[in-house]
Design a protein around this motif. Sequence first.
Motif, PDB file in Angstrom:
ATOM      1  N   LEU A  29       0.830  -1.205   0.000  1.00 46.84           N
ATOM      2  CA  LEU A  29       0.000   0.000   0.000  1.00 46.84           C
ATOM      3  C   LEU A  29       0.866   1.256   0.000  1.00 46.84           C
ATOM      4  CD1 LEU A  29      -2.841  -0.953   2.529  1.00 46.84           C
ATOM      5  CD2 LEU A  29      -2.811  -1.199   0.036  1.00 46.84           C
ATOM      6  N   LEU A  44      -4.922   5.702   3.235  1.00 41.16           N
ATOM      7  CA  LEU A  44      -5.692   5.033   4.294  1.00 41.16           C
ATOM      8  C   LEU A  44      -6.945   5.824   4.683  1.00 41.16           C
ATOM      9  CD1 LEU A  44      -2.785   3.727   6.550  1.00 41.16           C
ATOM     10  CD2 LEU A  44      -4.210   2.427   4.964  1.00 41.16           C
ATOM     11  N   ARG A  45      -6.948   7.116   4.439  1.00 39.53           N
ATOM     12  CA  ARG A  45      -8.154   7.893   4.689  1.00 39.53           C
ATOM     13  C   ARG A  45      -9.263   7.460   3.730  1.00 39.53           C
ATOM     14  NH1 ARG A  45      -5.289  12.435   5.552  1.00 39.53           N
ATOM     15  NH2 ARG A  45      -5.525  13.162   3.405  1.00 39.53           N
ATOM     16  N   PRO A  48      -9.299   2.339   4.258  1.00 42.07           N
ATOM     17  CA  PRO A  48      -8.671   1.997   5.542  1.00 42.07           C
ATOM     18  C   PRO A  48      -7.972   0.639   5.564  1.00 42.07           C
ATOM     19  CG  PRO A  48     -10.908   2.822   5.840  1.00 42.07           C
ATOM     20  CD  PRO A  48     -10.729   2.605   4.378  1.00 42.07           C
ATOM     21  N   THR A  49      -8.377  -0.280   4.676  1.00 45.26           N
ATOM     22  CA  THR A  49      -7.775  -1.610   4.635  1.00 45.26           C
ATOM     23  C   THR A  49      -7.485  -1.997   3.184  1.00 45.26           C
ATOM     24  OG1 THR A  49      -9.880  -2.792   4.393  1.00 45.26           O
ATOM     25  CG2 THR A  49      -9.136  -2.304   6.650  1.00 45.26           C
ATOM     26  N   ARG A  50      -6.656  -3.006   3.035  1.00 46.35           N
ATOM     27  CA  ARG A  50      -6.371  -3.537   1.693  1.00 46.35           C
ATOM     28  C   ARG A  50      -7.657  -4.022   1.021  1.00 46.35           C
ATOM     29  NH1 ARG A  50      -1.784  -5.302  -0.454  1.00 46.35           N
ATOM     30  NH2 ARG A  50      -0.769  -5.156   1.579  1.00 46.35           N
TER      31      ARG A  50
END
Length: 202
Positions: A29, A44-45, A48-50
């Motif tokens: 990421l 990530l904003r 938030p996750t892969r």
Amino acid sequence: MRADAKKNRDRLLAVAGAVITEQGAEASLRDIARRADMGLATLLRHFPTREALLDALLRTNFDELTARAGELEQSSSPEDALVSWLRDCVACAHEYRGVTALMTAALEDPESALHASCVTMRAAGTGLLARAQAAGAARTDIDGTDLFALVAALAWLGDQPSLAPRADHLLDVVASAILTGAGKGDAGGGPEGGAAVGPARS
């Protein structure tokens, strides 16, 4: 969403698509953010996750596969619709290397960001399979989960450099094995060429 935030999100998705196609679903990421000329915190904003990032990348494709199933049901014979959708689904799963493992896990995890779209896609395939089974065109000892597993296996073959040249041939073999004698030359499924008894399950 503000115009600049949407621009950043779209840029991240475009770069992520290219990086994941190149490196696979486990791509860094941080590398995606760097190539998009943004910080990891910005990525990530938005994602938030892969899995949230993959869901955003894949949801459009999954929605198209669901719509494609409806179109095929209206325009094609049961066996042709099923095989055409199977090919489209394998191509979709193969687009981003390594994503099939995440898709398979997401089906069993309601908390996964990918869960809803994967369930919807599987249901579309199950509907085409059930239609072909009802017409006597597909063996009835497989269900929607089996069909999804075959998609994952065929997409995995396409990810292996030594096996990729055989992927199209093996897809033909699998499609032939799914179909029964109705609508094609050879029967498949039951012990004497007929389809085994049992309804499709989603």
